[in-house]
Design an enzyme around this catalytic site. Sequence first.
Site, PDB file in Angstrom:
ATOM      1  N   LYS A 254     -11.576   4.387   1.724  1.00  0.00           N
ATOM      2  CA  LYS A 254     -10.589   3.753   0.845  1.00  0.00           C
ATOM      3  C   LYS A 254     -11.404   2.997  -0.197  1.00  0.00           C
ATOM      4  O   LYS A 254     -12.163   2.090   0.140  1.00  0.00           O
ATOM      5  CB  LYS A 254      -9.695   2.798   1.638  1.00  0.00           C
ATOM      6  CG  LYS A 254      -8.585   2.166   0.820  1.00  0.00           C
ATOM      7  CD  LYS A 254      -7.766   1.166   1.622  1.00  0.00           C
ATOM      8  CE  LYS A 254      -6.815   1.865   2.553  1.00  0.00           C
ATOM      9  NZ  LYS A 254      -5.813   0.941   3.133  1.00  0.00           N
TER      10      LYS A 254
ATOM     11  N   GLU B  90       0.827  -1.207   0.000  1.00  0.00           N
ATOM     12  CA  GLU B  90       0.000   0.000   0.000  1.00  0.00           C
ATOM     13  C   GLU B  90       0.866   1.264   0.000  1.00  0.00           C
ATOM     14  O   GLU B  90       0.464   2.297  -0.516  1.00  0.00           O
ATOM     15  CB  GLU B  90      -0.948   0.000   1.194  1.00  0.00           C
ATOM     16  CG  GLU B  90      -2.027  -1.066   1.093  1.00  0.00           C
ATOM     17  CD  GLU B  90      -2.958  -1.052   2.276  1.00  0.00           C
ATOM     18  OE1 GLU B  90      -4.107  -0.606   2.097  1.00  0.00           O
ATOM     19  OE2 GLU B  90      -2.546  -1.488   3.371  1.00  0.00           O
TER      20      GLU B  90
ATOM     21  N   GLU C   5      -7.457   5.948  10.889  1.00  0.00           N
ATOM     22  CA  GLU C   5      -7.827   6.640  12.130  1.00  0.00           C
ATOM     23  C   GLU C   5      -6.814   7.748  12.444  1.00  0.00           C
ATOM     24  O   GLU C   5      -7.193   8.826  12.909  1.00  0.00           O
ATOM     25  CB  GLU C   5      -7.875   5.649  13.303  1.00  0.00           C
ATOM     26  CG  GLU C   5      -8.979   4.625  13.208  1.00  0.00           C
ATOM     27  CD  GLU C   5      -8.589   3.340  12.475  1.00  0.00           C
ATOM     28  OE1 GLU C   5      -9.249   2.317  12.706  1.00  0.00           O
ATOM     29  OE2 GLU C   5      -7.644   3.362  11.649  1.00  0.00           O
TER      30      GLU C   5
END
Length: 120
Positions: A99, A22, A73
Amino acid sequence: MKSKIILEDIKIYAYHGVLPEEAIIGNHYVVNLEVHADLKKASQSDDLNDTINYAEINDIIHQEMNVRSELLEHVIGRIINKIENQFPQITFIKIKLSKTIPPMSGEMKGVSLEFEKEIN
């Protein structure tokens, strides 16, 4: 007077996530934000100094989305803190961060986190 400023469906490409790929590949994100404040003075004065400049809020969102985090978060927390510090007249903030292509099995529109905060 209760007033709301709403920024809708801000599309940003960023590199958040726990998985190593990612950080390399990145993902598409969508941010929605709502803030409450008394904007009565601006409704009468037509002066930018009497309101909350939503272009500046948009800049904050983009700046914080460019800072890589493992957890969404954490990204949301940074955005809330920065907006709260820059605009003390805000009494409520809600942010939803989505996302769009999470690295999980199954077909879905995305995964979202939403935080709300009353500010005294």
